[in-house]
Design a protein around this motif. Sequence first.
Motif: not given
Length: 132
Positions: A101-109
């Motif tokens: 019900g949850r998933r990893f997500l890549t954010r970046s800076r």
Amino acid sequence: MSTIPARVTATEAALELLQTLRKKHGALMLFQSGGCCDGSAPMCYARGDFQVGDADIYLGDLDGEPFYIGAEQYEYWKHTQLIIDVVNGNGGMFSLDNGSGRRFLTRSRLFSDDEFDQLAQLPLQCGLHENA
């Protein structure tokens, strides 16, 4: 001299999901997908279930779990710090977060020029890391 930043880091939500998955599956490893079926989601595997190649780059550990990216994908993202987060939804088909019900997500800076220059001085570790 300033502190050298991590190439990959995680939010508290991502660390909590890693802990949940580790309790269920044992030691883990993560790989930043480069596209295709699951887009560019970070994929989570039981350690040993995904074969790291000589061209894959070790970026660091998240809560003791090694994180890798393919060399070609790294070239696109080498100027950024990857920030692994969690959102609601289904994970990648082969990733252990699928069905939670949850998933990893890549954010970046983007790294600052100073940070990028510092990181450029460090050797990249290719292939399987000692923790994997």
